[in-house]
Design a protein around this motif. Structure first.
Motif, PDB file in Angstrom:
ATOM      1  N   UNK A 174       0.820  -1.206   0.000  1.00 20.83           N
ATOM      2  CA  UNK A 174       0.000   0.000   0.000  1.00 20.83           C
ATOM      3  C   UNK A 174       0.854   1.256   0.000  1.00 20.83           C
ATOM      4  N   UNK A 175       1.794   1.329   0.911  1.00 15.18           N
ATOM      5  CA  UNK A 175       2.669   2.496   1.001  1.00 15.18           C
ATOM      6  C   UNK A 175       3.582   2.574  -0.227  1.00 15.18           C
ATOM      7  N   UNK A 176       4.062   1.425  -0.667  1.00 16.87           N
ATOM      8  CA  UNK A 176       4.906   1.380  -1.855  1.00 16.87           C
ATOM      9  C   UNK A 176       4.156   1.970  -3.047  1.00 16.87           C
ATOM     10  N   UNK A 177       2.909   1.560  -3.240  1.00 12.05           N
ATOM     11  CA  UNK A 177       2.115   2.062  -4.358  1.00 12.05           C
ATOM     12  C   UNK A 177       1.861   3.552  -4.270  1.00 12.05           C
ATOM     13  N   UNK A 178       1.589   4.050  -3.053  1.00 10.87           N
ATOM     14  CA  UNK A 178       1.350   5.490  -2.898  1.00 10.87           C
ATOM     15  C   UNK A 178       2.612   6.293  -3.186  1.00 10.87           C
ATOM     16  N   UNK A 179       3.762   5.780  -2.743  1.00 15.47           N
ATOM     17  CA  UNK A 179       5.015   6.468  -3.036  1.00 15.47           C
ATOM     18  C   UNK A 179       5.287   6.484  -4.536  1.00 15.47           C
ATOM     19  N   UNK A 180       5.085   5.346  -5.181  1.00 13.60           N
ATOM     20  CA  UNK A 180       5.332   5.263  -6.615  1.00 13.60           C
ATOM     21  C   UNK A 180       4.436   6.235  -7.382  1.00 13.60           C
ATOM     22  N   UNK A 181       3.188   6.345  -6.938  1.00 16.15           N
ATOM     23  CA  UNK A 181       2.267   7.287  -7.582  1.00 16.15           C
ATOM     24  C   UNK A 181       2.748   8.725  -7.390  1.00 16.15           C
ATOM     25  N   UNK A 182       3.223   9.034  -6.175  1.00 14.75           N
ATOM     26  CA  UNK A 182       3.707  10.403  -5.907  1.00 14.75           C
ATOM     27  C   UNK A 182       4.945  10.717  -6.732  1.00 14.75           C
ATOM     28  N   UNK A 183       5.843   9.726  -6.853  1.00 16.81           N
ATOM     29  CA  UNK A 183       7.078   9.955  -7.615  1.00 16.81           C
ATOM     30  C   UNK A 183       6.809  10.037  -9.115  1.00 16.81           C
ATOM     31  N   UNK A 184       5.627   9.621  -9.545  1.00 20.40           N
ATOM     32  CA  UNK A 184       5.284   9.672 -10.962  1.00 20.40           C
ATOM     33  C   UNK A 184       4.610  10.991 -11.337  1.00 20.40           C
ATOM     34  N   UNK A 185       4.476  11.882 -10.378  1.00 22.78           N
ATOM     35  CA  UNK A 185       3.846  13.178 -10.610  1.00 22.78           C
ATOM     36  C   UNK A 185       4.832  14.288 -10.262  1.00 22.78           C
ATOM     37  N   UNK A 186       4.633  15.501 -10.803  1.00 27.90           N
ATOM     38  CA  UNK A 186       5.510  16.618 -10.419  1.00 27.90           C
ATOM     39  C   UNK A 186       5.488  16.820  -8.912  1.00 27.90           C
ATOM     40  N   UNK A 187       6.660  17.056  -8.325  1.00 32.50           N
ATOM     41  CA  UNK A 187       6.758  17.198  -6.872  1.00 32.50           C
ATOM     42  C   UNK A 187       6.096  18.493  -6.416  1.00 32.50           C
ATOM     43  N   UNK A 188       5.404  18.411  -5.299  1.00 34.41           N
ATOM     44  CA  UNK A 188       4.763  19.602  -4.732  1.00 34.41           C
ATOM     45  C   UNK A 188       5.825  20.488  -4.068  1.00 34.41           C
TER      46      UNK A 188
END
Length: 353
Positions: A174-188
């Motif tokens: 779960x956490x791995x997937x959320x991190x991967x999703x965040x890293x696939x988007x422009x950083x806030x």
């Protein structure tokens, strides 16, 4: 099911492990909490029973055997070494916990076998031993390889901090997937207000300053190209009899050559299993196996599952944990190690049925 019946079945497996050359050990039931917290982080509190001793400090009822057995071996054991054990472990299940959906016993028996050896065939040897002992119960054998998953993460074109974050949560999908999703988007963008107020909290000011510096540096990181998440999805989707899975892995390696060494190790292990009398085509290889079901294993992983028993945990699990020996050893000294456990209580239920 009476506990004496479970104990009798556990003793059968313990005897078989001794016949395989293992020395029986009996680790303490009450363990210092600091080692387990350093290893698992605060997540362990959700599963372990904790208490406070006026002299020993915070302690935990034994949540598994592997950690105390590794500590015992690293304190003075010589290689090669084989250990076996039988005893209770204790896992807390909060009333609101969704997993497992069908709660099992909070206290249950484990019969285990651990092998410390510089031997390329050790993975296959341990699996073949469990496969032989569990053959009468017609369980489904599933294997995986966390080394393959970790090599895939290390090959992603990410900053070192982002790769380390993914590797830290590689056992928490779960956490791995959320991190991967965040890293696939422009950083806030990150902005931290300055204040003259005194520092407060459990973490030191230096720790938090390092954390804020990492967050500020991370906002300049480029998003991960979707081609890489697609490749990860292809990897995690591989679940087939071992020969078919190897063919799919070879196809993936054409686009992702960084995986070739790890795939070679999986193929070599399949050959060793065949040599030991375990037909690879009867074994399921699931590339996401350790990623979804294990904790701390960093190489070969395996489970034996009871068909038609929805909600049951695996009857047996195991795998390779070389990195754990480095964490618990003196001076970071690592020793190749692989092992596994069987739950005699579940075997007792199968026999009763």
């Amino acid at each position: 099911m009476p506990k004496r019946d479970k104990q009798a079945i556990g003793q059968r497996f313990l005897s078989a492990f001794r016949q395989a050359g293992a020395a029986e050990v009996a680790p303490d039931i009450l363990l210092p909490a600091d080692t387990l917290l350093d290893l698992y982080g605060e997540d362990i509190r959700a599963r372990a029973y904790t208490s406070t001793d006026p002299l020993r400090g915070e302690v935990m009822l034994r949540p598994d055997f592997t950690v105390p057995v590794v500590q015992m071996h690293m304190a003075g054991g010589a290689e090669p070494a084989r250990y076996c054990y039988l005893g209770e472990v204790f896992r807390k299940q909060d009333p609101g916990e969704e997993r497992p959906a069908n709660p099992r016993d909070n206290e249950y028996l484990q019969a285990g076998f651990e092998l410390f050896a510089h031997d390329r065939q050790a993975d296959a040897e341990v699996f073949a031993l469990f496969h032989r002992l569990l053959a009468p119960y017609r369980l489904r054998a599933v294997t995986g390889d966390m080394g393959l998953v970790m090599d895939a993460v290390r090959a992603l074109p990410l900053s070192e901090a982002r790769r380390d974050a993914l590797l830290h949560h590689v056992w928490r999908p779960g956490r791995f997937g959320r991190l991967l999703k965040r890293f696939s988007q422009p950083a806030a963008p990150r902005r931290f207000a300055e204040s003259a107020a005194p520092w407060a909290g459990l973490r030191s000011e230096a720790e938090m300053e390092r954390r804020m510096a990492r967050l500020i540096a991370d906002q300049d990181a480029a998003p991960l190209d979707p081609v890489w998440t697609a490749r990860l999805d292809r990897l995690f989707a591989i679940s087939a009899p071992m020969p078919d899975a190897l063919a799919q892995l070879s196809d993936l390696a054409r686009d992702w050559p960084d995986l070739t060494p790890a795939i070679g190790r999986v193929e070599e292990r399949a050959g060793m299993l065949a040599y030991l009398g375990v037909a690879p085509e009867t074994i399921l290889f699931d590339a996401s196996h350790g990623h979804r079901t294990m904790e701390y294993y960093d190489g070969f992983t395996f489970s034996f599952l009871a068909e038609g028993r929805a909600g049951w945990p695996p009857v047996a699990t195991g795998g390779r944990y070389d990195a754990l020996t480095a964490v618990l050893g003196r001076g970071g000294r690592a020793i190749p190690a692989v092992g596994g456990i069987i739950r005699p209580g579940l075997i007792a239920e199968l026999e009763a049925a």
